[in-house]
Motif scaffolding. Structure first.
Motif, PDB file in Angstrom:
ATOM      1  N   THR A 114       0.818  -1.218   0.000  1.00  0.00           N
ATOM      2  CA  THR A 114       0.000   0.000   0.000  1.00  0.00           C
ATOM      3  C   THR A 114       0.845   1.259   0.000  1.00  0.00           C
ATOM      4  OG1 THR A 114      -0.152  -0.021   2.426  1.00  0.00           O
ATOM      5  CG2 THR A 114      -1.861  -1.196   1.206  1.00  0.00           C
ATOM      6  N   SER A 115       2.187   1.128   0.118  1.00  0.00           N
ATOM      7  CA  SER A 115       3.066   2.294   0.038  1.00  0.00           C
ATOM      8  C   SER A 115       4.473   1.819  -0.260  1.00  0.00           C
ATOM      9  CB  SER A 115       3.043   3.109   1.335  1.00  0.00           C
ATOM     10  OG  SER A 115       3.599   2.361   2.405  1.00  0.00           O
ATOM     11  N   GLY A 116       5.357   2.780  -0.622  1.00  0.00           N
ATOM     12  CA  GLY A 116       6.738   2.457  -0.944  1.00  0.00           C
ATOM     13  C   GLY A 116       7.044   2.798  -2.393  1.00  0.00           C
ATOM     14  N   ASP A 117       8.291   3.202  -2.656  1.00  0.00           N
ATOM     15  CA  ASP A 117       8.714   3.543  -4.009  1.00  0.00           C
ATOM     16  C   ASP A 117       9.110   2.255  -4.734  1.00  0.00           C
ATOM     17  OD1 ASP A 117       8.343   6.200  -3.331  1.00  0.00           O
ATOM     18  OD2 ASP A 117      10.417   6.464  -2.688  1.00  0.00           O
ATOM     19  N   LEU A 118       8.168   1.687  -5.443  1.00  0.00           N
ATOM     20  CA  LEU A 118       8.364   0.393  -6.090  1.00  0.00           C
ATOM     21  C   LEU A 118       8.328   0.533  -7.599  1.00  0.00           C
ATOM     22  CD1 LEU A 118       6.016  -1.855  -3.903  1.00  0.00           C
ATOM     23  CD2 LEU A 118       8.491  -1.604  -3.716  1.00  0.00           C
ATOM     24  N   GLN A 119       9.227  -0.197  -8.269  1.00  0.00           N
ATOM     25  CA  GLN A 119       9.232  -0.254  -9.715  1.00  0.00           C
ATOM     26  C   GLN A 119       9.171  -1.717 -10.124  1.00  0.00           C
ATOM     27  OE1 GLN A 119      12.603   1.568 -11.695  1.00  0.00           O
ATOM     28  NE2 GLN A 119      12.321   0.282 -13.498  1.00  0.00           N
ATOM     29  N   ALA A 120       8.228  -2.064 -10.971  1.00  0.00           N
ATOM     30  CA  ALA A 120       8.058  -3.454 -11.370  1.00  0.00           C
ATOM     31  C   ALA A 120       9.287  -3.950 -12.116  1.00  0.00           C
ATOM     32  CB  ALA A 120       6.809  -3.602 -12.226  1.00  0.00           C
ATOM     33  N   ALA A 121       9.812  -5.089 -11.689  1.00  0.00           N
ATOM     34  CA  ALA A 121      10.946  -5.731 -12.370  1.00  0.00           C
ATOM     35  C   ALA A 121      10.491  -6.972 -13.120  1.00  0.00           C
ATOM     36  CB  ALA A 121      12.020  -6.109 -11.359  1.00  0.00           C
ATOM     37  N   ASP A 122       9.431  -7.582 -12.661  1.00  0.00           N
ATOM     38  CA  ASP A 122       8.851  -8.781 -13.269  1.00  0.00           C
ATOM     39  C   ASP A 122       7.481  -8.954 -12.627  1.00  0.00           C
ATOM     40  OD1 ASP A 122       8.502 -11.069 -14.709  1.00  0.00           O
ATOM     41  OD2 ASP A 122      10.387 -12.006 -14.112  1.00  0.00           O
ATOM     42  N   GLU A 123       6.761 -10.003 -13.003  1.00  0.00           N
ATOM     43  CA  GLU A 123       5.471 -10.233 -12.381  1.00  0.00           C
ATOM     44  C   GLU A 123       5.652 -10.505 -10.892  1.00  0.00           C
ATOM     45  OE1 GLU A 123       1.543 -13.143 -12.850  1.00  0.00           O
ATOM     46  OE2 GLU A 123       3.322 -13.448 -14.095  1.00  0.00           O
ATOM     47  N   ASP A 124       4.959  -9.715 -10.055  1.00  0.00           N
ATOM     48  CA  ASP A 124       5.024  -9.841  -8.594  1.00  0.00           C
ATOM     49  C   ASP A 124       6.447  -9.676  -8.064  1.00  0.00           C
ATOM     50  OD1 ASP A 124       2.309 -10.177  -8.112  1.00  0.00           O
ATOM     51  OD2 ASP A 124       2.401 -12.334  -8.444  1.00  0.00           O
ATOM     52  N   CYS A 125       7.268  -8.913  -8.768  1.00  0.00           N
ATOM     53  CA  CYS A 125       8.641  -8.655  -8.325  1.00  0.00           C
ATOM     54  C   CYS A 125       8.941  -7.177  -8.547  1.00  0.00           C
ATOM     55  CB  CYS A 125       9.621  -9.524  -9.106  1.00  0.00           C
ATOM     56  SG  CYS A 125      11.347  -9.266  -8.643  1.00  0.00           S
ATOM     57  N   GLY A 127      13.101   3.268  -2.082  1.00  0.00           N
ATOM     58  CA  GLY A 127      13.001   4.100  -0.888  1.00  0.00           C
ATOM     59  C   GLY A 127      11.565   4.239  -0.425  1.00  0.00           C
ATOM     60  N   GLY A 128      11.372   5.089   0.571  1.00  0.00           N
ATOM     61  CA  GLY A 128      10.047   5.296   1.126  1.00  0.00           C
ATOM     62  C   GLY A 128       9.655   4.181   2.074  1.00  0.00           C
ATOM     63  N   ASN A 129       8.615   4.419   2.862  1.00  0.00           N
ATOM     64  CA  ASN A 129       8.112   3.397   3.774  1.00  0.00           C
ATOM     65  C   ASN A 129       7.310   2.371   2.981  1.00  0.00           C
ATOM     66  OD1 ASN A 129       9.229   5.062   5.640  1.00  0.00           O
ATOM     67  ND2 ASN A 129       7.390   5.314   6.882  1.00  0.00           N
ATOM     68  N   LEU A 130       7.733   1.095   3.069  1.00  0.00           N
ATOM     69  CA  LEU A 130       7.065   0.022   2.350  1.00  0.00           C
ATOM     70  C   LEU A 130       6.082  -0.657   3.299  1.00  0.00           C
ATOM     71  CD1 LEU A 130       6.909  -1.911  -0.175  1.00  0.00           C
ATOM     72  CD2 LEU A 130       8.574  -3.332   1.047  1.00  0.00           C
ATOM     73  N   ARG A 131       4.807  -0.551   2.995  1.00  0.00           N
ATOM     74  CA  ARG A 131       3.799  -1.213   3.830  1.00  0.00           C
ATOM     75  C   ARG A 131       3.189  -2.369   3.053  1.00  0.00           C
ATOM     76  NH1 ARG A 131      -0.744   1.427   7.771  1.00  0.00           N
ATOM     77  NH2 ARG A 131       1.215   2.084   8.756  1.00  0.00           N
ATOM     78  N   TYR A 132       3.152  -3.534   3.721  1.00  0.00           N
ATOM     79  CA  TYR A 132       2.527  -4.733   3.164  1.00  0.00           C
ATOM     80  C   TYR A 132       1.394  -5.112   4.098  1.00  0.00           C
ATOM     81  CZ  TYR A 132       1.873  -9.686   1.974  1.00  0.00           C
ATOM     82  OH  TYR A 132       1.329 -10.898   1.629  1.00  0.00           O
ATOM     83  N   ALA A 133       0.190  -5.249   3.543  1.00  0.00           N
ATOM     84  CA  ALA A 133      -0.993  -5.509   4.363  1.00  0.00           C
ATOM     85  C   ALA A 133      -1.714  -6.758   3.879  1.00  0.00           C
ATOM     86  CB  ALA A 133      -1.939  -4.314   4.319  1.00  0.00           C
ATOM     87  N   CYS A 134      -2.313  -7.444   4.844  1.00  0.00           N
ATOM     88  CA  CYS A 134      -3.179  -8.581   4.548  1.00  0.00           C
ATOM     89  C   CYS A 134      -4.349  -8.488   5.516  1.00  0.00           C
ATOM     90  CB  CYS A 134      -2.422  -9.889   4.711  1.00  0.00           C
ATOM     91  SG  CYS A 134      -3.317 -11.328   4.105  1.00  0.00           S
ATOM     92  N   GLY A 135      -5.515  -8.191   4.974  1.00  0.00           N
ATOM     93  CA  GLY A 135      -6.654  -7.925   5.854  1.00  0.00           C
ATOM     94  C   GLY A 135      -6.364  -6.690   6.691  1.00  0.00           C
ATOM     95  N   GLU A 136      -6.587  -6.788   7.994  1.00  0.00           N
ATOM     96  CA  GLU A 136      -6.342  -5.660   8.881  1.00  0.00           C
ATOM     97  C   GLU A 136      -4.923  -5.643   9.443  1.00  0.00           C
ATOM     98  OE1 GLU A 136      -9.277  -5.670  11.918  1.00  0.00           O
ATOM     99  OE2 GLU A 136     -10.966  -5.315  10.545  1.00  0.00           O
ATOM    100  N   ASP A 137      -4.139  -6.646   9.140  1.00  0.00           N
ATOM    101  CA  ASP A 137      -2.777  -6.747   9.666  1.00  0.00           C
ATOM    102  C   ASP A 137      -1.785  -6.194   8.655  1.00  0.00           C
ATOM    103  OD1 ASP A 137      -3.978  -8.177  11.775  1.00  0.00           O
ATOM    104  OD2 ASP A 137      -3.765 -10.065  10.656  1.00  0.00           O
ATOM    105  N   TRP A 138      -0.726  -5.580   9.138  1.00  0.00           N
ATOM    106  CA  TRP A 138       0.292  -5.051   8.235  1.00  0.00           C
ATOM    107  C   TRP A 138       1.650  -5.008   8.925  1.00  0.00           C
ATOM    108  CZ3 TRP A 138       2.514  -0.842  10.492  1.00  0.00           C
ATOM    109  CH2 TRP A 138       1.734  -0.057  11.342  1.00  0.00           C
ATOM    110  N   ILE A 139       2.685  -4.937   8.089  1.00  0.00           N
ATOM    111  CA  ILE A 139       4.014  -4.592   8.572  1.00  0.00           C
ATOM    112  C   ILE A 139       4.562  -3.499   7.669  1.00  0.00           C
ATOM    113  CG2 ILE A 139       4.480  -6.877   9.543  1.00  0.00           C
ATOM    114  CD1 ILE A 139       6.245  -7.476   7.146  1.00  0.00           C
ATOM    115  N   GLU A 140       5.397  -2.646   8.228  1.00  0.00           N
ATOM    116  CA  GLU A 140       5.967  -1.537   7.471  1.00  0.00           C
ATOM    117  C   GLU A 140       7.480  -1.573   7.575  1.00  0.00           C
ATOM    118  OE1 GLU A 140       3.808   2.350   7.041  1.00  0.00           O
ATOM    119  OE2 GLU A 140       5.510   3.038   8.266  1.00  0.00           O
TER     120      GLU A 140
END
Length: 582
Positions: free
Chosen positions: A505-516, A521-534
């Motif tokens: 849901t956040s983070g400076d991401l550039q696609a390198a391949d499918e799902d890669c 930089g930036g804060n990378l947030r990964y969420a699943c349902g109501e749970d997340w890690i940053e």
């Protein structure tokens, strides 16, 4: 538990009947077709013997809807005839996936088949006799291959011992006991903390456990239960809060795959009763909640319950299972002293159709706090994995172009609030071979490279690449500091592998391949349902989108951070507060 298994077994009976080949012109007539291959097999997992165990357990159980069902009995008889036709002349079977004319795969079938035979033989029902005659004939035919046959993997030895124990019990064969003793003389391949050679928590540790339980009883070797107890105590700390078993460092095909505790149900339940162990009872209850069906032929829980009716009863009071702990496994194991003796073994580091498993006994640390579960690992591509509620950070890995591929951590030491890990790789060059050591072909017009004694080349210009990681707990989560000084200008890549079920849901991401993605930089947030890690710490010091020999996992989401030596990078992992510290 018993009622649940009877119901699921009846469902399995119906499903298996729908797959039985009933065309007399088919080579598979009487066998049950494996949906994955379209072929009927005689193996202990996807093969006909597994369906036979479902059918047999239903036929002789008054609690089943198929009790004394003559139509089902006729189908079972057809299956026994199929199994006999597909048994080789030497008594073995070929499971289908590999291992043709395989003694160990035959042993897996024997263990399940013999238990089913014993269960059916208890029922005084004359129409069963043709089935029993066919099953006994199959088992008799396996005797030569069991008395002479070998294996590939460490756990196979204990499967063979269990099968030999059943053949001894059924036919009174002293040769079977003698053969089992030859295998047992090799000793137990388990660390004091309870880890088997293959480090396979999802599959083969449970196999070793149940097979040694059978062997201990059948061969009258009660000491064989001691290593089983060691492993079952270790497994208390190798399960995530969801019931998923830790497979992040397996030496077998369950590596990184999702497995539950169900294969451990019988080992825990059997020893909980015999030892009156409340912790084992608690683990048996947890494992039982994962049992969707009675299990495959070799470990069918319902067949065992019907053979040992006391297993049908509720377990004694169970101890509460730990939900907050920190354990370092194999931290005191003298692994390097064993590895130093490997040259004296005489195999030269080579083994055929298997592997040496030199990662046996490598340190693993486990941390759990409520719904947060962390694993720190050595001797695997990944050195860190985390579960936080529904969030799965499956792996953190370092790869480089120094020795193209992943850099496994070989050392782990405890810090006040975490761990220090280090991985070291060496790579050099090799000079010309001394003329006196050259083969005659070197003086002919054709001098094949593969005939030169490369072991005699002198080493030159050896370089060392050493990566260190400090992994520390914080009030918000974890930090990972990675640093490497030399050689300079080594392109390196840190990969964070997430479950495919979540999203960024956040983070400076550039696609390198499918799902890669490359994370600059930036804060990378990964969420699943109501749970997340940053996470923080992204960077992009080179443009490569991958490292040779460092294949990323399938069906996952990968985030890559590019660095060039020397580097000193710190990644922070913040956990969503709703679960942190539960």
């Amino acid at each position: 538990m018993y009622k649940q298994l009877v119901e699921s077994n009846d469902r399995a009976v119906k499903e298996g009947l729908s797959r039985q080949m009933l065309d007399p012109q088919s080579r598979y007539y009487g066998g049950t077709i494996d949906p994955g291959t379209g072929i009927a097999w005689v193996n202990h997992t996807t093969g006909t013997p597994t369906d036979m165990c479902y059918w047999g357990a239903a036929l002789v159980n008054p609690d089943s809807a198929y009790y004394l069902d003559e139509a089902l009995l006729a189908r079972l008889l057809l299956a026994t005839e199929f199994v006999l036709r597909f048994q080789h002349e030497d008594g073995s079977i070929s499971p289908g996936w590999t291992n043709f004319h395989s003694p160990p795969d035959t042993a897996f079938v024997i263990v399940g088949y013999a238990q089913l035979y014993q269960l059916l033989a208890r029922k005084e029902w004359l129409p069963l006799q043709p089935v029993l005659d066919n099953m006994r004939l199959f088992l008799e035919r396996t005797v030569p291959v069991m008395i002479t046959g070998g294996c590939h993997t460490p756990n196979h030895r204990w499967v063979l011992c269990a099968a030999l124990g059943y053949l001894h019990e059924l036919f009174g064969l002293e040769e079977a006991v003698q053969r089992a003793d030859h295998w047992l003389a090799e000793g137990m391949d388990i660390t004091p903390d309870g880890e088997w050679t293959e480090r396979s928590n999802g599959i083969y540790s449970a196999v070793s456990d149940i097979m040694l339980i059978h062997a201990a009883r059948l061969l009258n070797r009660p000491k064989l239960l001691d290593p089983v107890r060691q492993n079952l105590r270790m497994m208390v700390y190798l399960v995530h809060p969801s019931g998923e078993v830790v497979t992040d460092y397996s030496g077998r095909q369950d590596l990184g795959s999702v497995h539950d505790l169900s294969p451990y149900y019988l080992p825990y339940a059997i020893l909980a009763r015999s030892d009156k162990d409340e912790l084992f009872a608690g683990m048996a209850e947890w494992a039982g909640r994962s049992l969707a069906d009675p299990g495959v032929c070799s470990v069918n829980a319902l067949v065992r319950m019907l053979l040992e009716p006391e297993l049908q009863q509720p377990l004694q009071a169970a101890a509460p299972l730990p939900v907050k702990y920190e354990e370092m496994l194999n931290g005191d194991f003298l692994r390097h002293s064993y590895l130093e003796q490997m040259d004296d073994a005489g195999h030269g580091g080579r083994i055929y159709h298997s592997r040496l498993h030199t990662d046996f006994g490598a340190p693993v640390a486990r941390y759990r706090d409520g719904s947060t579960s962390v694993t720190l690992i050595t001797e695997t591509p990944s050195f860190f994995a985390l579960r936080h509620g529904a969030v799965r950070l499956l792996a953190v890995q370092v790869a480089s172009y120094f020795y193209p591929g992943y850099v496994p951590m070989q050392e782990m030491t405890k810090l006040p609030e975490g761990y220090r890990l280090a991985g070291e790789q060496k790579k050099g060059y090799y000079g010309p071979i001394e003329e006196a050591l050259l083969p005659p072909t070197s003086r002919t017009p054709v001098s094949p490279w593969y005939l030169l004694p490369h072991q005699s080349r002198p080493l030159t210009h050896e370089q060392t690449f050493r990566v260190q990681a400090e992994v520390q707990r914080t009030d918000e989560g974890w930090t990972i500091r990675l640093h490497c000084d030399e050689p300079a200008e080594v392109m390196t890549q840190v990969s964070f592998i997430f479950g495919s079920e979540g999203s960024f849901t956040s983070g400076d991401l550039q696609a390198a391949d499918e799902d890669c993605y490359l994370w600059s930089g930036g804060n990378l947030r990964y969420a699943c349902g109501e749970d997340w890690i940053e996470l923080t710490g992204g960077g992009r010091e080179h443009l490569a989108t991958g490292v040779r020999e460092a294949k990323l996992q399938n069906n996952c989401k990968a985030v890559l951070v590019n660095a060039v030596t020397p580097f000193d990078k710190t990644f922070s992992i913040t956990l969503s507060p709703s679960l942190h510290g539960e």
